[in-house]
Scaffold this motif. Structure first.
Motif, PDB file in Angstrom:
ATOM      1  N   GLN A 299       0.836  -1.201   0.000  1.00  0.00           N
ATOM      2  CA  GLN A 299       0.000   0.000   0.000  1.00  0.00           C
ATOM      3  C   GLN A 299       0.874   1.257   0.000  1.00  0.00           C
ATOM      4  O   GLN A 299       0.585   2.230  -0.702  1.00  0.00           O
ATOM      5  CB  GLN A 299      -0.922  -0.010   1.219  1.00  0.00           C
ATOM      6  N   ALA A 300       1.974   1.219   0.762  1.00  0.00           N
ATOM      7  CA  ALA A 300       2.878   2.363   0.814  1.00  0.00           C
ATOM      8  C   ALA A 300       3.633   2.552  -0.498  1.00  0.00           C
ATOM      9  O   ALA A 300       4.058   3.668  -0.819  1.00  0.00           O
ATOM     10  CB  ALA A 300       3.875   2.193   1.957  1.00  0.00           C
ATOM     11  N   SER A 301       3.794   1.472  -1.281  1.00  0.00           N
ATOM     12  CA  SER A 301       4.539   1.568  -2.544  1.00  0.00           C
ATOM     13  C   SER A 301       3.835   2.443  -3.567  1.00  0.00           C
ATOM     14  O   SER A 301       4.461   2.872  -4.543  1.00  0.00           O
ATOM     15  CB  SER A 301       4.767   0.169  -3.124  1.00  0.00           C
ATOM     16  N   ASN A 302       2.549   2.726  -3.370  1.00  0.00           N
ATOM     17  CA  ASN A 302       1.859   3.655  -4.262  1.00  0.00           C
ATOM     18  C   ASN A 302       2.408   5.077  -4.128  1.00  0.00           C
ATOM     19  O   ASN A 302       2.261   5.893  -5.048  1.00  0.00           O
ATOM     20  CB  ASN A 302       0.354   3.661  -3.957  1.00  0.00           C
ATOM     21  N   ILE A 303       3.050   5.345  -2.990  1.00  0.00           N
ATOM     22  CA  ILE A 303       3.634   6.663  -2.741  1.00  0.00           C
ATOM     23  C   ILE A 303       5.158   6.598  -2.768  1.00  0.00           C
ATOM     24  O   ILE A 303       5.813   7.441  -3.377  1.00  0.00           O
ATOM     25  CB  ILE A 303       3.141   7.211  -1.382  1.00  0.00           C
ATOM     26  N   ILE A 304       5.724   5.586  -2.101  1.00  0.00           N
ATOM     27  CA  ILE A 304       7.179   5.403  -2.062  1.00  0.00           C
ATOM     28  C   ILE A 304       7.506   4.191  -2.921  1.00  0.00           C
ATOM     29  O   ILE A 304       7.405   3.042  -2.469  1.00  0.00           O
ATOM     30  CB  ILE A 304       7.682   5.215  -0.616  1.00  0.00           C
ATOM     31  N   SER A 305       7.880   4.426  -4.134  1.00  0.00           N
ATOM     32  CA  SER A 305       8.115   3.333  -5.081  1.00  0.00           C
ATOM     33  C   SER A 305       9.285   2.462  -4.627  1.00  0.00           C
ATOM     34  O   SER A 305      10.346   2.959  -4.260  1.00  0.00           O
ATOM     35  CB  SER A 305       8.409   3.911  -6.466  1.00  0.00           C
ATOM     36  N   GLY A 306       9.068   1.133  -4.647  1.00  0.00           N
ATOM     37  CA  GLY A 306      10.124   0.176  -4.320  1.00  0.00           C
ATOM     38  C   GLY A 306      10.186  -0.234  -2.869  1.00  0.00           C
ATOM     39  O   GLY A 306      10.971  -1.112  -2.507  1.00  0.00           O
ATOM     40  N   ILE A 307       9.352   0.356  -2.004  1.00  0.00           N
ATOM     41  CA  ILE A 307       9.456   0.053  -0.576  1.00  0.00           C
ATOM     42  C   ILE A 307       9.046  -1.382  -0.266  1.00  0.00           C
ATOM     43  O   ILE A 307       9.492  -1.965   0.726  1.00  0.00           O
ATOM     44  CB  ILE A 307       8.618   1.062   0.246  1.00  0.00           C
ATOM     45  N   GLU A 308       8.218  -1.990  -1.123  1.00  0.00           N
ATOM     46  CA  GLU A 308       7.803  -3.379  -0.878  1.00  0.00           C
ATOM     47  C   GLU A 308       8.966  -4.352  -1.036  1.00  0.00           C
ATOM     48  O   GLU A 308       8.912  -5.494  -0.569  1.00  0.00           O
ATOM     49  CB  GLU A 308       6.652  -3.763  -1.812  1.00  0.00           C
ATOM     50  N   GLU A 309      10.062  -3.906  -1.660  1.00  0.00           N
ATOM     51  CA  GLU A 309      11.223  -4.771  -1.871  1.00  0.00           C
ATOM     52  C   GLU A 309      12.172  -4.780  -0.680  1.00  0.00           C
ATOM     53  O   GLU A 309      13.201  -5.453  -0.712  1.00  0.00           O
ATOM     54  CB  GLU A 309      11.970  -4.334  -3.134  1.00  0.00           C
ATOM     55  N   THR A 310      11.858  -4.025   0.355  1.00  0.00           N
ATOM     56  CA  THR A 310      12.738  -3.989   1.523  1.00  0.00           C
ATOM     57  C   THR A 310      12.668  -5.262   2.353  1.00  0.00           C
ATOM     58  O   THR A 310      13.522  -5.492   3.209  1.00  0.00           O
ATOM     59  CB  THR A 310      12.389  -2.788   2.424  1.00  0.00           C
ATOM     60  N   VAL A 311      11.659  -6.087   2.116  1.00  0.00           N
ATOM     61  CA  VAL A 311      11.539  -7.360   2.831  1.00  0.00           C
ATOM     62  C   VAL A 311      12.255  -8.444   2.035  1.00  0.00           C
ATOM     63  O   VAL A 311      11.970  -8.649   0.851  1.00  0.00           O
ATOM     64  CB  VAL A 311      10.064  -7.751   3.049  1.00  0.00           C
ATOM     65  N   ASP A 312      13.181  -9.133   2.679  1.00  0.00           N
ATOM     66  CA  ASP A 312      13.951 -10.192   2.039  1.00  0.00           C
ATOM     67  C   ASP A 312      13.334 -11.547   2.398  1.00  0.00           C
ATOM     68  O   ASP A 312      13.345 -11.957   3.562  1.00  0.00           O
ATOM     69  CB  ASP A 312      15.410 -10.122   2.508  1.00  0.00           C
ATOM     70  N   TYR A 313      12.817 -12.245   1.388  1.00  0.00           N
ATOM     71  CA  TYR A 313      12.191 -13.549   1.608  1.00  0.00           C
ATOM     72  C   TYR A 313      13.155 -14.713   1.402  1.00  0.00           C
ATOM     73  O   TYR A 313      12.754 -15.866   1.475  1.00  0.00           O
ATOM     74  CB  TYR A 313      10.984 -13.720   0.681  1.00  0.00           C
ATOM     75  N   GLY A 314      14.426 -14.416   1.131  1.00  0.00           N
ATOM     76  CA  GLY A 314      15.430 -15.465   1.010  1.00  0.00           C
ATOM     77  C   GLY A 314      15.445 -16.129  -0.355  1.00  0.00           C
ATOM     78  O   GLY A 314      14.768 -15.721  -1.293  1.00  0.00           O
TER      79      GLY A 314
END
Length: 527
Positions: A299-314
């Protein structure tokens, strides 16, 4: 030729020495397993144990961080986030939906990000040709709109708004002078050196640079500074469950992160904005302070592009992401993540049923082959090539393979690591309880689940292992492997004692399912 092969020949002496070494190899292999276990245990302790950090004197911090004790504090809030604002600085960010203690549901004591002295996010401007507001500037506050005018008559207006976990800062500059001016926007995060060790989860600096995520952990920041140039992006710090990010909506940015005394800093500076005489300009900056939750970040990535990639799923992200989603869906029905893990485990085992059935059938066939294998070993024990050929014929006759029994374990390895990662990064697991366990993302405080897992693993191994005849050659590799494998339940019990309880629950339920499946297959085979 015969005289060279008598009882005193060199060949027979070499062969006798070789047989002695073969007799020792069993104990040697067992000792190697013990050494490997002790080394792995040491590595796990090093991995899970707290890390020491060496901090320079705190005087440097006092010299470089301005005191703002005279600046009044106001509060802005949404239904999920509460933030204290003191001039250019934002601190004491309370996440209303998440209690401070994972085993508590008291929302009056929420998780606080950037609390304490000199922990903050500062968003400001650097003036070119005139002055700009500083950290200790006192603004006029009218109806939540902050305003300030410098000695040259340049007006600054700051509007703040909060939605979910995002703070929006809009700075408007009105140039009333007769000359063109420039203002370079900047933002920086200053936080304590209070990181906690989180095995398997990335924590530290995160920066979005030219559409790519850059990670630098805390201990790398202890040793040196890092700088990046990007057209647009963001920077911040991430912990196991939380993150604070700043993003300036402006091109040509520079990101610098370093250690400052007992603090870590992340600075973002953008290219100067030109404000011509008699005109105005607006600069927007965004702050994200919230959980590392996939839905919140998307939801935040609509404003801050790329923030959803800060989570590392391995490495096994393609399994971890859908498993988290499925867990969430199941939990929405059963309202308990422990029950959801049990249901997910059963669904996974049913999905693997055909391959597991084939593997268990092969194990039963291997058990029935033991007398014939023993006979072949006695007949061709001195002729390895012939023994291997006869063993292959035996496997073909029974339509089985010694490797087929490894399929269930090999299939569970990626699932195990994917679930391990999913449980560690899932903020929902942090406060999820199940029976006596108050936090499925932490270890079982009473070690009940690890012991149950070890017992079920031993029973499953007992049902799967071949029955060894009393007169079987004890130097046979299969016999030595069985001896070593008998220790595996104990080794795994010790290793899993410090694993997340949700992961141990998965493995225990998987073992129980395997025991039931093995019983059904053996009963059908007997008929």
């Amino acid at each position: 030729m015969v005289k060279f092969l008598d009882n005193n020949s060199g060949f027979n002496q070499w062969n006798a020495n070789r047989n002695k070494e073969a007799k020792k190899s069993g104990w040697g292999g067992f000792l190697w397993w013990i050494v490997l276990f002790l080394f792995s245990w040491w590595l796990i302790g090093l991995w899970l144990g707290p890390k020491e950090t060496v901090n320079p004197p705190a005087a440097t911090e006092q010299q470089l961080i301005e005191e703002v004790t005279d600046v009044p504090v106001t509060n802005i809030a949404s239904d999920k986030l509460s933030v204290d604002v003191q001039g250019l600085r934002f601190s004491n960010m309370d996440l209303k939906d998440f209690p401070k203690n994972a085993d508590a549901s008291d929302k009056n004591n929420p998780i606080r990000l950037l609390g304490g002295k000199n922990n903050f996010i500062e968003v400001g401007l650097i003036g070119g040709g005139t002055s700009a507001p500083t950290a200790n500037t006192i603004w006029n506050n009218k109806g939540g709109i902050l305003s300030w005018k410098n000695s040259d008559g340049v007006s600054f207006t700051r509007t703040l708004s909060v939605k979910d976990y995002i703070i929006k800062i809009t700075d408007r500059i009105q140039n009333t002078t007769k000359q063109d001016l420039s203002f370079a926007p900047y933002a920086r995060i200053v936080r304590d050196n209070d990181m906690q060790s989180s095995a398997g989860v990335y924590t530290g600096l995160v920066a979005y640079v030219n559409s790519d995520i850059e990670h630098e952990d805390w201990h790398k920041l202890d040793k040196k500074s890092y700088a990046y140039s990007t057209t647009s992006g963001f920077a911040g710090f991430v912990d196991q469950y939380w993150e604070t990010i700043v993003s300036i909506d402006s091109p040509d940015q520079t990101v610098i992160s370093k250690k400052l005394a007992d603090k870590y800093t992340a600075d973002v500076a953008a290219a100067p904005v030109q404000v011509k005489s008699g005109q105005s300009a607006e600069i927007e900056t965004y702050i994200f302070a919230g959980p590392r939750d996939r839905s919140a970040l998307e939801q935040a990535s609509n404003i801050i592009s790329g923030i959803e990639e800060t989570v590392d799923y391995g490495w096994f992200w393609f399994l971890a992401m859908p498993m988290l989603w499925i867990l969430g869906v199941i939990n929405s029905f059963v309202m308990n993540y422990g029950v959801a893990i049990i249901i997910l485990t059963i669904l996974l085992r049913f999905a693997m049923w055909p391959l597991t059935r084939k593997s268990y059938t092969s194990m039963i066939a291997m058990q029935k082959m033991q007398p014939e294998m023993l006979r072949l070993q006695k007949l061709y024990g001195n002729d390895k090539a012939r023994l291997q050929m006869e063993m292959m014929k035996l496997y073909q006759t029974h339509k089985t393979s010694p490797m087929s029994g490894c399929l269930p374990m090999l299939l569970q390895i990626p699932i195990f690591f994917a679930l391990y990662k999913a449980l560690l990064i899932s903020v929902q697991m942090r406060s999820a309880s199940f029976l006596w366990i108050k936090d499925l993302a932490a270890m079982d405080p009473y070690f009940i689940l690890p012991i149950l897992m070890g017992l079920t693993m031993w029973l499953q191994q007992y049902l799967q292992s071949a029955k060894t005849p009393d007169n079987k050659d004890k130097n046979d590799p299969a016999a030595q492997t069985q001896k070593v494998m008998k220790w595996m339940p104990l080794i795994f019990t010790v290793m899993f004692a410090w694993m997340p309880a949700g992961l141990v629950l998965y493995w225990t339920v998987s073992n129980i399912f395997g025991i039931v499946q093995m019983y059904i297959i053996k009963r059908r085979a007997a008929k």
